[in-house]
Write a protein that holds these residues in place. Sequence first.
Motif, mmCIF file in Angstrom:
data_model
loop_
_atom_site.group_PDB
_atom_site.id
_atom_site.type_symbol
_atom_site.label_atom_id
_atom_site.label_comp_id
_atom_site.label_asym_id
_atom_site.label_seq_id
_atom_site.Cartn_x
_atom_site.Cartn_y
_atom_site.Cartn_z
ATOM 1 N N HIS A 180 13.575 17.253 -28.754
ATOM 2 C CA HIS A 180 13.953 16.070 -29.526
ATOM 3 C C HIS A 180 15.156 16.332 -30.433
ATOM 4 N N GLU A 181 15.489 17.571 -30.628
ATOM 5 C CA GLU A 181 16.756 17.929 -31.273
ATOM 6 C C GLU A 181 17.097 19.358 -30.866
ATOM 7 N N GLU A 202 15.396 5.597 -23.029
ATOM 8 C CA GLU A 202 13.975 5.908 -23.187
ATOM 9 C C GLU A 202 13.197 5.165 -22.100
ATOM 10 N N GLN A 221 11.513 6.658 -29.494
ATOM 11 C CA GLN A 221 10.818 7.686 -30.266
ATOM 12 C C GLN A 221 11.771 8.661 -30.949
ATOM 13 N N VAL A 222 13.057 8.524 -30.686
ATOM 14 C CA VAL A 222 14.038 9.444 -31.256
ATOM 15 C C VAL A 222 15.197 8.655 -31.837
ATOM 16 N N GLN A 268 18.546 8.680 -32.045
ATOM 17 C CA GLN A 268 19.703 9.320 -31.434
ATOM 18 C C GLN A 268 20.969 8.574 -31.855
ATOM 19 N N HIS A 286 17.419 14.276 -25.268
ATOM 20 C CA HIS A 286 16.409 14.004 -26.281
ATOM 21 C C HIS A 286 15.322 13.038 -25.822
ATOM 22 N N ARG A 287 15.723 11.888 -25.318
ATOM 23 C CA ARG A 287 14.739 10.856 -25.007
ATOM 24 C C ARG A 287 14.010 11.140 -23.692
#
Length: 477
Positions: A320-321, A369, A379-380, A382, A395-396
């Motif tokens: 996620h990061e 996503e 959920q992120v 970005q 990330h997604r």
Amino acid sequence: MKPRWNRREFLQRTSAATLAAMAASAPMASLLSGCKTKKIGQTDGTADTVILLWMAGGMAHTETFDPKKYTPYETGMEGNRVLSTFKPVPTVLDGINFSEGLESIGKVMDKGTLIRSYVSADLGFILHSRHQYHWHTCYEPPQTVAAPHIGSWIAKELGPKNPVIPAFIDIGQRFTVGEAEELKAFHTAGFLGNEFGPFFIPDPSQGLESVRPPVGMDAKRFERRNQLYNDLISNSPFGEFGSDYQKESLRRSMEQAYMLLNSPEAKAFDLSQEPKEIYDIYNTGRFGLGCLLARRLTEQGARFISVTTEYEPFKGWDTHENGHTRLVDMKKMIDGPIAQLVKDLDKTGHLDRTMIVLASEFSRDMMVEGRPGEKVKEQVNQPEILTDPKFYGMHRHFTDGSSMLMFGGGIKKGFVYGKTADERPCKTIENPVKIDGVHQTIYHALGIPEDTQYEIEKRPFYTTPDGKGKAVMDLLA
């Protein structure tokens, strides 16, 4: 419209299903399909053993086995420009590249198949545990009964290759980290019974400890403790409410474990016996040593082995990061051991009858996503403009395209199947493969018929939903 289960609802439903399965009457002893004429262990297939290499957390296809245009990091760049954060590197197959850091696996692709078109299910709001449940059982959660893990189906239908070695061995996943109960929901034989459930080895470096009594406990004391355990089970709620089938299954599972303790095959769990030059290649951490243990157990007659990079929220492939920097380390963890596993099994002749499957629950994308046209909750956070390297990476959660690898056990060699788009969204555009097809391809290679079923809750329960899974025959030699 798909229900949007949250983590609490998912756990409550799957826990209820497990309890319901325990209290239910035993499933029918005979198989309600053509497979009932087979003897245990008999197969018409091309494989005897399966090794599942599980990339837990969502492995980005564009950063691993299906690289797109490489875009180096620049402060202030647009996130939508980024498709791959690693340079492409050639494999042994002409015109086929992997992303940088997977050179060793690329050199053994002449021995296997690359699938670039796995499509994950649309389960609504994306939870890792729900998609992992779906991948490992082929059933969307929650179910009214506890669905068996694919390893349990194989253990049930074919039995152990070696009666001393557990038919289903799970290496690397601890249940002391995040989402433990959700993970336990699919690490089970479900209604098939305890004897077909996984033999857990959370840390392969301590595998030998799993097959011998604790230090200071002699054989007589262990025998007394084993008898006490049986007495406790008999007087527990399980002993009172469990069916005769389930209690007998639990008893057999304990007998199998006790038999292993006293067998010469237990040495397979001792990694210190491995030559140093080979051990060092595998020694990239728990996953790498898990691959080594899987190889040693395969040579001793294991039937199904799962080795995981382990799912823990925001760790491993759950990027996620710091996606780019995290994947540098993940590739170092898997590249050498997986390639060596393939080479070692090929050298000894075991690869011919051993199917290796590398997979993940879904892929990742920086901007999308879920999948195009099926919007789900973001959920992120970005940013559209990247001002920090921690946002450079995948990330997604992306469910419309993913990569898998398959080796041995009748799988084609040097073959590529499926295709994803070269521009965002990098979704599957040729030969989509879904989970029921993956499962049935494995079952087909093992000689397990597609109509295999048991009666549970007065209805047939198949290895794939409604028995509709079809093997992807193009993957098989």
